[in-house]
Design an enzyme around this catalytic site. Sequence first.
Site, PDB file in Angstrom:
ATOM      1  N   ASN A 166      -2.094  18.727 -20.096  1.00  0.00           N
ATOM      2  CA  ASN A 166      -2.423  17.968 -21.319  1.00  0.00           C
ATOM      3  C   ASN A 166      -2.716  18.663 -22.362  1.00  0.00           C
ATOM      4  OD1 ASN A 166      -2.807  15.622 -19.424  1.00  0.00           O
ATOM      5  ND2 ASN A 166      -4.587  16.408 -18.747  1.00  0.00           N
ATOM      6  N   ARG A 208      -3.846  21.697 -13.364  1.00  0.00           N
ATOM      7  CA  ARG A 208      -2.955  20.745 -13.708  1.00  0.00           C
ATOM      8  C   ARG A 208      -3.383  20.187 -15.299  1.00  0.00           C
ATOM      9  NH1 ARG A 208       0.083  15.833 -10.366  1.00  0.00           N
ATOM     10  NH2 ARG A 208       1.027  14.739 -12.276  1.00  0.00           N
ATOM     11  N   HIS A 256      -2.650  16.639 -25.490  1.00  0.00           N
ATOM     12  CA  HIS A 256      -2.555  15.039 -25.243  1.00  0.00           C
ATOM     13  C   HIS A 256      -3.900  14.633 -25.439  1.00  0.00           C
ATOM     14  CE1 HIS A 256       1.104  16.099 -23.324  1.00  0.00           C
ATOM     15  NE2 HIS A 256       1.263  14.798 -22.793  1.00  0.00           N
ATOM     16  N   ARG A 307       0.858  -1.251   0.060  1.00  0.00           N
ATOM     17  CA  ARG A 307      -0.033   0.099  -0.113  1.00  0.00           C
ATOM     18  C   ARG A 307       0.836   1.120   0.135  1.00  0.00           C
ATOM     19  NH1 ARG A 307      -3.109  -2.468   4.049  1.00  0.00           N
ATOM     20  NH2 ARG A 307      -4.776  -3.552   3.158  1.00  0.00           N
ATOM     21  N   HIS A 348      -3.455  11.448 -27.413  1.00  0.00           N
ATOM     22  CA  HIS A 348      -3.674   9.961 -26.810  1.00  0.00           C
ATOM     23  C   HIS A 348      -4.606   9.304 -27.832  1.00  0.00           C
ATOM     24  CE1 HIS A 348      -2.923  10.924 -22.348  1.00  0.00           C
ATOM     25  NE2 HIS A 348      -1.778  10.765 -22.752  1.00  0.00           N
ATOM     26  N   GLU A 352       7.275  17.651 -25.316  1.00  0.00           N
ATOM     27  CA  GLU A 352       6.881  18.159 -23.997  1.00  0.00           C
ATOM     28  C   GLU A 352       7.639  19.306 -23.349  1.00  0.00           C
ATOM     29  OE1 GLU A 352       4.472  16.409 -22.718  1.00  0.00           O
ATOM     30  OE2 GLU A 352       4.513  14.226 -23.443  1.00  0.00           O
ATOM     31  N   LYS A 357       1.978  11.185 -11.227  1.00  0.00           N
ATOM     32  CA  LYS A 357       1.025  10.190 -11.818  1.00  0.00           C
ATOM     33  C   LYS A 357       1.932   9.033 -12.421  1.00  0.00           C
ATOM     34  CE  LYS A 357      -2.200  13.476 -14.078  1.00  0.00           C
ATOM     35  NZ  LYS A 357      -2.923  13.699 -15.641  1.00  0.00           N
ATOM     36  N   GLU A 371      -4.775  17.065 -10.101  1.00  0.00           N
ATOM     37  CA  GLU A 371      -5.640  17.337 -11.197  1.00  0.00           C
ATOM     38  C   GLU A 371      -7.130  17.699 -11.127  1.00  0.00           C
ATOM     39  OE1 GLU A 371      -4.245  15.558 -14.810  1.00  0.00           O
ATOM     40  OE2 GLU A 371      -6.058  15.974 -15.771  1.00  0.00           O
ATOM     41  N   LYS A 422       6.776  22.204 -14.583  1.00  0.00           N
ATOM     42  CA  LYS A 422       5.870  21.090 -14.016  1.00  0.00           C
ATOM     43  C   LYS A 422       5.951  20.966 -12.566  1.00  0.00           C
ATOM     44  CE  LYS A 422       4.244  16.417 -14.664  1.00  0.00           C
ATOM     45  NZ  LYS A 422       3.974  15.371 -15.387  1.00  0.00           N
ATOM     46  N   HIS A 475       4.677   8.545 -28.028  1.00  0.00           N
ATOM     47  CA  HIS A 475       4.020   9.630 -27.221  1.00  0.00           C
ATOM     48  C   HIS A 475       4.165  11.111 -27.544  1.00  0.00           C
ATOM     49  CE1 HIS A 475       1.663  11.135 -23.787  1.00  0.00           C
ATOM     50  NE2 HIS A 475       2.881  11.876 -23.520  1.00  0.00           N
TER      51      HIS A 475
HETATM   52  N1  NAD Z   1       3.399  10.122 -15.490  1.00  0.00           N
HETATM   53  C1  NAD Z   1       3.094  11.047 -16.399  1.00  0.00           C
HETATM   54  O1  NAD Z   1       2.855  12.376 -15.970  1.00  0.00           O
HETATM   55  C2  NAD Z   1       3.403  10.887 -17.636  1.00  0.00           C
HETATM   56  C3  NAD Z   1       3.868  12.236 -18.567  1.00  0.00           C
HETATM   57  C4  NAD Z   1       4.109  12.061 -19.713  1.00  0.00           C
HETATM   58  C5  NAD Z   1       4.171  10.769 -20.538  1.00  0.00           C
HETATM   59  N2  NAD Z   1       4.055   9.757 -19.788  1.00  0.00           N
HETATM   60  C6  NAD Z   1       4.241   8.429 -20.333  1.00  0.00           C
HETATM   61  O2  NAD Z   1       5.651   8.080 -20.504  1.00  0.00           O
HETATM   62  C7  NAD Z   1       5.660   7.146 -21.663  1.00  0.00           C
HETATM   63  C8  NAD Z   1       6.815   7.666 -22.772  1.00  0.00           C
HETATM   64  O3  NAD Z   1       7.768   7.868 -22.153  1.00  0.00           O
HETATM   65  P1  NAD Z   1       9.243   7.670 -22.819  1.00  0.00           P
HETATM   66  O4  NAD Z   1       9.000   8.522 -24.266  1.00  0.00           O
HETATM   67  O5  NAD Z   1      10.338   7.967 -22.142  1.00  0.00           O
HETATM   68  O6  NAD Z   1       9.084   6.113 -23.394  1.00  0.00           O
HETATM   69  P2  NAD Z   1      10.148   4.952 -23.201  1.00  0.00           P
HETATM   70  O7  NAD Z   1      10.126   4.639 -21.707  1.00  0.00           O
HETATM   71  O8  NAD Z   1       9.332   3.734 -24.000  1.00  0.00           O
HETATM   72  O9  NAD Z   1      11.396   5.326 -23.612  1.00  0.00           O
HETATM   73  C9  NAD Z   1      11.575   5.481 -25.171  1.00  0.00           C
HETATM   74  C10 NAD Z   1      12.589   4.681 -25.696  1.00  0.00           C
HETATM   75  O10 NAD Z   1      14.096   5.081 -25.203  1.00  0.00           O
HETATM   76  C11 NAD Z   1      14.710   4.001 -24.646  1.00  0.00           C
HETATM   77  N3  NAD Z   1      15.611   4.789 -23.770  1.00  0.00           N
HETATM   78  C12 NAD Z   1      15.403   5.154 -22.706  1.00  0.00           C
HETATM   79  N4  NAD Z   1      16.256   5.955 -22.080  1.00  0.00           N
HETATM   80  C13 NAD Z   1      17.442   5.666 -23.036  1.00  0.00           C
HETATM   81  C14 NAD Z   1      18.805   6.058 -22.892  1.00  0.00           C
HETATM   82  N5  NAD Z   1      19.209   6.893 -21.996  1.00  0.00           N
HETATM   83  N6  NAD Z   1      19.525   5.694 -23.896  1.00  0.00           N
HETATM   84  C15 NAD Z   1      18.785   5.059 -25.119  1.00  0.00           C
HETATM   85  N7  NAD Z   1      17.742   4.526 -24.879  1.00  0.00           N
HETATM   86  C16 NAD Z   1      16.766   4.902 -24.080  1.00  0.00           C
HETATM   87  C17 NAD Z   1      13.632   3.338 -24.359  1.00  0.00           C
HETATM   88  O11 NAD Z   1      14.182   1.894 -23.757  1.00  0.00           O
HETATM   89  C18 NAD Z   1      12.473   3.215 -25.083  1.00  0.00           C
HETATM   90  O12 NAD Z   1      12.940   2.323 -26.071  1.00  0.00           O
HETATM   91  C19 NAD Z   1       4.185   6.999 -22.162  1.00  0.00           C
HETATM   92  O13 NAD Z   1       3.834   5.569 -21.617  1.00  0.00           O
HETATM   93  C20 NAD Z   1       3.650   8.252 -21.577  1.00  0.00           C
HETATM   94  O14 NAD Z   1       1.956   7.984 -21.288  1.00  0.00           O
HETATM   95  C21 NAD Z   1       3.650   9.785 -18.437  1.00  0.00           C
HETATM   96 ZN    ZN Z   2       3.022  13.835 -22.350  1.00  0.00          ZN
END
Ligand code: NAD
Ligand code: ZN
Lengths: 375, 375
Positions: free
Chosen positions: A251, A247, A254, A128, A258, A192, A150, A243, A233, A273
């Site tokens: 989006n 907040r 987004h 938890r 999405h 972003e 999030k 949110e 942020k 993304h």
């Molecule tokens: N929680 C939140 O507030 C929030 C906000 C925005 C996005 N997101 C989420 O984040 C995700 C997208 O994140 P992302 O773009 O980092 O995707 P990801 O984690 O898939 O990373 C993108 C790619 O880069 C690779 N990678 C990461 N770091 C690396 C490095 N230093 N060197 C080489 N390769 C590397 C990963 O293995 C992957 O193949 C989505 O699922 C989205 O919904 C969440």
């Molecule tokens: Zn985003």
Amino acid sequence: MTAPATARRTVRVDLGDRSYDILIGPGLIPAAGREIASRLKGRKIAVITDAHVAPLYLDDFMAALKAEGIEAVSLVLPAGEKTKSFEHLISVCDSVLAARIERNDAVVALGGGVIGDLTGFAAGIARRGSRFIQVPTSLLAQVDSSVGGKTGINSSHGKNLIGVFHQPDLVLADTDVLDTLSPREFRAGYAEVAKYGLIDKPDFFAWLEKNWRAVFAGGEARIEAIATSCQAKADVVAADERENGQRALLNLGHTFGHALEAATHYDSARLVHGEGVSIGMVLAHQFSARMNLASPDDGKRVEAHLREVGLPTAMDQIPGGLPPAEVLMDAIAQDKKVKGGKLTFILTRGVGQSFVADDVPQSEVVAFLKEKLPK
Amino acid sequence: MTAPATARRTVRVDLGDRSYDILIGPGLIPAAGREIASRLKGRKIAVITDAHVAPLYLDDFMAALKAEGIEAVSLVLPAGEKTKSFEHLISVCDSVLAARIERNDAVVALGGGVIGDLTGFAAGIARRGSRFIQVPTSLLAQVDSSVGGKTGINSSHGKNLIGVFHQPDLVLADTDVLDTLSPREFRAGYAEVAKYGLIDKPDFFAWLEKNWRAVFAGGEARIEAIATSCQAKADVVAADERENGQRALLNLGHTFGHALEAATHYDSARLVHGEGVSIGMVLAHQFSARMNLASPDDGKRVEAHLREVGLPTAMDQIPGGLPPAEVLMDAIAQDKKVKGGKLTFILTRGVGQSFVADDVPQSEVVAFLKEKLPK
Ligand SMILES: NC(=O)c1ccc[n+]([C@@H]2O[C@H](COP(=O)([O-])OP(=O)(O)OC[C@H]3O[C@@H](n4cnc5c(N)ncnc54)[C@H](O)[C@@H]3O)[C@@H](O)[C@H]2O)c1
Ligand SMILES: [Zn+2]
Ligand SMILES: NC(=O)c1ccc[n+]([C@@H]2O[C@H](COP(=O)([O-])OP(=O)(O)OC[C@H]3O[C@@H](n4cnc5c(N)ncnc54)[C@H](O)[C@@H]3O)[C@@H](O)[C@H]2O)c1
Ligand SMILES: [Zn+2]
């Protein structure tokens, strides 16, 4: 070897007794053991990472922990959006429990937003709520997903529909590691960064228009852009953690983004993304102009900058085709920003003048999408 | 037909803007539509129940909702502790999302503690937190699990190890439905009622010693016992929502109890939760006497009352045998009440004088268990 401390920036996320620091700068993975050991009471850590990041940074990270007497186990998951699933959530929870991570120990996400969202969710539900450290390795994760609490996974009904709010206890953003990120992923994260300018920082957007090449190249401009983004942020999150109001501005782009991700089945070969967000931001500006809220010139300016950087800016750049407007609308309606059937959208009056509109007529959105979809 | 409102009791759980009411009394299932409609902004509900409760109460409950214009869908899961699993969590989340339950709509748990814990967890993570209404139908759920916001599922590593804190918005405890509960399940719930007396209400325990037959029979004494129990739990929860301190007292008997449940593989044919708690409370009193904290007479008094009621009070009453003391100890150590390797136990100085001890030597517990385990 550790970089000079002068290059390092700290952004504090102010959330009362759950406040935490984001450290931004070079050399933070080799320094991770020291930064964590000085803040953590426990001496056990479970590190979750993915198959792209593990060969590059896992050994260094584990060695940094070991050097400070921290006992750590690791779990390597497949890379990619599909990893944000119940299946992998179960394996992360299982590793955390098997490692007997207790209240003062921590779970670490070493990777991009996928690993961060999934691991944060697991940390939020294991016992938890367990301590959680983000070590974001993608630009997107450093400027966005690792900050704010999030967490979640995707469902067949839509993206991020299952999750919790669970703030990290620390974020370590090592800006060196972005050098191994593919150019495409770097650009996606840059969408972003630009978003913060478009929400309410017109000066930052103008600075990016001038300095984006330096941001891509690394060094001070990159650290500056990441720190400005994290600060933006952090301010929004501190003002509205759950949110309930402002907040939602985060989006911007987004809601469309999405829907496009859903329509391409989260297939990163077709769309990642940040690319969805890039197209979504352009659409949000164009839709705002169509609603007579903004000048079409703002949309053109946004489009020009994102295109110059190399990001997609229109739906016809997505390979493999898209479903009709009604199906995209359906994906939008299942997104989180729906209250009592009415559509909440982030619209804009111009660059850096976004706002939350919660009464956008569905029919207008469908008509707009029909216009913009490739014929 | 609705019972006179005079028989109904309301206990308020005081948690600032997340405060909520527990309504206790006869006729609350037929009255559920009205009670919910007057409090809920939305008009959509997903009802989760189990295969024992559904044939008895689901139609009445759905009809009560329909009469107030609330649109509802339902999902019937298998009955029993094994339902508190990831597998069923996934199906509940899926139903909730498929029904497009939005922020002002609600998820309802109609059933015992198993359905309540599982459904509350799903409500806590669907869209990162959805409204949640408890309609507890077992005595245990009415006096304990439906109040306080602890939700979760079991893991192969132990009970309730995965979950969230997610408070309900309303609890409707219809005391009539307890008439269909098996005598064994009623007794198991009664163990938790007695627990409140043993924690810090010696007068209530003495009242139960005199009036337990009337509580089992139904009517005013039953409502009184349930309301006193809910009030006791509400007080503790309001003072310490996240179990950083005194809330741990509610675990009296549970450290041993959970270990026994794990050792019997959550097989309800052998042991149900309340039975484990009954044995666990007797063991906690005996262990406290062994540590020279309490008089052995208190343990005997507790044992006598629980035995009179028909509850098991010793490990040799569990059919099918138990593992050796070391294995039970291992299950205890994996339970949630462990900090930095030290054992936290609820011990007692006598009836109604329980306290949190956080430095109980593991060796003493093992020696004690060896003594008490059937040879
Ligand atoms: N929680 C939140 O507030 C929030 C906000 C925005 C996005 N997101 C989420 O984040 C995700 C997208 O994140 P992302 O773009 O980092 O995707 P990801 O984690 O898939 O990373 C993108 C790619 O880069 C690779 N990678 C990461 N770091 C690396 C490095 N230093 N060197 C080489 N390769 C590397 C990963 O293995 C992957 O193949 C989505 O699922 C989205 O919904 C969440
Ligand atoms: Zn985003
Ligand atoms: N969340 C908390 O704070 C908390 C506190 C205590 C216990 N719990 C959990 O509660 C669970 C035990 O709850 P429980 O004892 O209610 O178990 P349960 O939900 O399995 O119910 C016991 C049995 O009674 C049946 N039943 C329920 N209501 C009935 C009715 N009115 N008529 C006929 N049959 C009925 C059920 O189908 C089941 O077979 C455990 O999983 C335990 O961990 C949680
Ligand atoms: Zn209990």
